[in-house]
Design a protein around this motif. Sequence first.
Motif, PDB file in Angstrom:
ATOM      1  N   HIS A   1       6.699   6.104  14.252  1.00 55.51           N
ATOM      2  CA  HIS A   1       6.695   6.333  13.011  1.00 55.51           C
ATOM      3  C   HIS A   1       7.316   7.552  12.456  1.00 55.51           C
ATOM      4  O   HIS A   1       6.404   8.378  11.501  1.00 55.51           O
ATOM      5  N   LYS A   2       8.370   7.897  12.748  1.00 54.49           N
ATOM      6  CA  LYS A   2       9.149   9.122  12.144  1.00 54.49           C
ATOM      7  C   LYS A   2       9.491   8.724  10.785  1.00 54.49           C
ATOM      8  O   LYS A   2       9.740   7.781  10.235  1.00 54.49           O
ATOM      9  N   THR A   3       9.669   9.921  10.035  1.00 58.08           N
ATOM     10  CA  THR A   3      10.187   9.683   8.700  1.00 58.08           C
ATOM     11  C   THR A   3      11.701   9.964   8.805  1.00 58.08           C
ATOM     12  O   THR A   3      12.244  10.980   9.289  1.00 58.08           O
TER      13      THR A   3
ATOM     14  N   ALA B   1       0.963  -1.188  -0.081  1.00 59.72           N
ATOM     15  CA  ALA B   1       0.047   0.218  -0.129  1.00 59.72           C
ATOM     16  C   ALA B   1       0.906   1.309   0.001  1.00 59.72           C
ATOM     17  O   ALA B   1       1.628   1.367   0.799  1.00 59.72           O
ATOM     18  N   SER B   2       0.551   2.267  -0.803  1.00 64.86           N
ATOM     19  CA  SER B   2       1.494   3.374  -1.064  1.00 64.86           C
ATOM     20  C   SER B   2       1.259   4.152   0.156  1.00 64.86           C
ATOM     21  O   SER B   2       0.181   4.284   0.787  1.00 64.86           O
ATOM     22  N   VAL B   3       2.265   4.806   0.624  1.00 65.58           N
ATOM     23  CA  VAL B   3       2.415   5.871   1.713  1.00 65.58           C
ATOM     24  C   VAL B   3       2.491   7.537   1.197  1.00 65.58           C
ATOM     25  O   VAL B   3       3.209   7.364   0.024  1.00 65.58           O
ATOM     26  N   PRO B   4       2.195   8.328   1.630  1.00 63.01           N
ATOM     27  CA  PRO B   4       2.274   9.734   1.200  1.00 63.01           C
ATOM     28  C   PRO B   4       3.882  10.100   1.239  1.00 63.01           C
ATOM     29  O   PRO B   4       4.592   9.563   2.102  1.00 63.01           O
ATOM     30  N   ALA B   5       4.434  10.693   0.217  1.00 67.71           N
ATOM     31  CA  ALA B   5       5.652  11.187   0.455  1.00 67.71           C
ATOM     32  C   ALA B   5       5.824  12.457   1.586  1.00 67.71           C
ATOM     33  O   ALA B   5       5.147  13.427   1.385  1.00 67.71           O
ATOM     34  N   LYS B   6       6.769  12.310   2.400  1.00 69.44           N
ATOM     35  CA  LYS B   6       7.145  13.262   3.256  1.00 69.44           C
ATOM     36  C   LYS B   6       8.022  14.465   2.717  1.00 69.44           C
ATOM     37  O   LYS B   6       7.893  15.557   2.808  1.00 69.44           O
TER      38      LYS B   6
ATOM     39  N   HIS C   1      12.992   2.055   2.289  1.00 65.10           N
ATOM     40  CA  HIS C   1      13.202   2.132   1.134  1.00 65.10           C
ATOM     41  C   HIS C   1      14.950   2.495   1.013  1.00 65.10           C
ATOM     42  O   HIS C   1      15.416   3.099   1.747  1.00 65.10           O
ATOM     43  N   LEU C   2      15.644   1.712   0.001  1.00 68.80           N
ATOM     44  CA  LEU C   2      17.019   1.839   0.094  1.00 68.80           C
ATOM     45  C   LEU C   2      17.339   2.403  -1.295  1.00 68.80           C
ATOM     46  O   LEU C   2      16.941   2.273  -2.554  1.00 68.80           O
ATOM     47  N   VAL C   3      18.215   3.426  -1.222  1.00 68.32           N
ATOM     48  CA  VAL C   3      18.817   4.274  -2.363  1.00 68.32           C
ATOM     49  C   VAL C   3      20.370   4.168  -2.338  1.00 68.32           C
ATOM     50  O   VAL C   3      21.026   4.211  -1.294  1.00 68.32           O
TER      51      VAL C   3
ATOM     52  N   GLY D   1       8.993   8.255   1.960  1.00 66.27           N
ATOM     53  CA  GLY D   1       7.530   7.860   2.469  1.00 66.27           C
ATOM     54  C   GLY D   1       7.346   8.387   3.836  1.00 66.27           C
ATOM     55  O   GLY D   1       8.585   8.150   4.785  1.00 66.27           O
ATOM     56  N   GLU D   2       6.437   9.105   3.983  1.00 63.40           N
ATOM     57  CA  GLU D   2       6.070   9.419   5.531  1.00 63.40           C
ATOM     58  C   GLU D   2       5.949   8.169   6.576  1.00 63.40           C
ATOM     59  O   GLU D   2       5.322   7.340   6.226  1.00 63.40           O
ATOM     60  N   GLY D   3       6.749   8.391   7.590  1.00 69.39           N
ATOM     61  CA  GLY D   3       6.764   7.409   8.622  1.00 69.39           C
ATOM     62  C   GLY D   3       7.489   5.983   8.310  1.00 69.39           C
ATOM     63  O   GLY D   3       7.502   5.085   9.003  1.00 69.39           O
ATOM     64  N   GLN D   4       8.339   6.322   7.103  1.00 71.34           N
ATOM     65  CA  GLN D   4       9.364   4.975   6.684  1.00 71.34           C
ATOM     66  C   GLN D   4      10.974   5.414   7.157  1.00 71.34           C
ATOM     67  O   GLN D   4      11.278   6.728   7.109  1.00 71.34           O
ATOM     68  N   ILE D   5      11.676   4.576   7.041  1.00 71.08           N
ATOM     69  CA  ILE D   5      13.149   4.723   6.883  1.00 71.08           C
ATOM     70  C   ILE D   5      13.723   4.519   5.727  1.00 71.08           C
ATOM     71  O   ILE D   5      13.529   3.491   5.068  1.00 71.08           O
ATOM     72  N   THR D   6      14.212   5.491   5.010  1.00 70.60           N
ATOM     73  CA  THR D   6      14.878   5.776   3.585  1.00 70.60           C
ATOM     74  C   THR D   6      16.286   5.783   3.937  1.00 70.60           C
ATOM     75  O   THR D   6      16.753   6.512   4.814  1.00 70.60           O
TER      76      THR D   6
END
Length: 361
Positions: free
Chosen positions: A226-228, A10-15, A245-247, A63-68
């Motif tokens: 759920h921090k960004t 499920a997609s999450v909004p971009a912070k 998400h890995l860059v 993503g908001e609340g995700q670890i990039t």
Amino acid sequence: MASDYTLNKASVPAKVVIKDLYKIFGTNPKMGLQHVRNGVNKTDLLDQYGQVLGLRDINVEMGEGQITVIMGLSGSGKSTLIRHLNRLIEPTAGEILVDGVDVMSYSKSQLRELRQSQMSMVFQKFALLPHRSVLVNAGMAMRIRGEEEDAINAEAYKWLERVGLKGVENQYPHQLSGGMQQRVGIARALTSNAPIMLMDEAFSALDPLIRTDMQNLLLELQKDLHKTIVFITHDLDEALKIADHLVILKDGHTVQQGEPQDILLNPCDPYIEDFVGDINRARVLRARSIMLPLSGELPSDTQGQVDHDDTLESIIARSGGDISHGFIVTKEGTPVGTIDMTAVLKALVPRISTDTGVRNY
């Protein structure tokens, strides 16, 4: 190949959104930018024009609340990139959007508000004030904002306890171990109540066991908060452990980005194939990444259930080494797929490098 269940989350909004970001260091960055857009690479830009390519055409949604996690070898541009988010470094070109607003349009007061209230930062070298107590260090962000002392101390106490430092509030940084000092740094970031945390090589100066403890602490806190989080590292094991998400950067540009399990299973480039070649795949890959989604009734010839987040190592142990075994994969108790030992064994074999034809063990 990863299942649809894995890839179509499920997609999450971009912070935070980075668009077409370039950074050229030198006396004439605009000239350097034009050369880079015309195809000049990092080495030639320096040798022929005396300009240094920091970042090239970076496009990332966080993503908001995700670890990039942004990773790469030394000189890849990862630390340069994170410092653009709060404009500690100004880009040569591009946009940086936070909640849809380009921070390049911010006034000085708006930028100060961004740094004080919207983004907190955890540094590799801890950056604690040596002559201030742990409690004062933890509450520094609120103190800079001019909030009431009682409120500052209450919030600082709360987060110090949460990161396992209850009872050391009145000590000073030099009295603490490296791991404890970094916990103070995390408590300070959390006390600021900023929705975005920037972590630049935050754990790389720590001993391996302490580093593992800090990774686990971060993941435990993230379950509730759920921090960004934007996390910089050069360690692929660390990246695969904590990233949503890995860059992966090389020479200032993005080589591949996406869900970490998918990158490990489907490297898009010989550089990525080499990068992931030495990973212990059994300890990193999860059942959800290689399972077959359910289609119809549950099979009757399985040997029990495994969780969608179980590692392949644990599934191998569960099978007792019997390659004829198969399992139902569940998520929160609900069957979502199946997995058999043949698929597990195939997933343990790294991809063959398209450049060399040599398997990357």
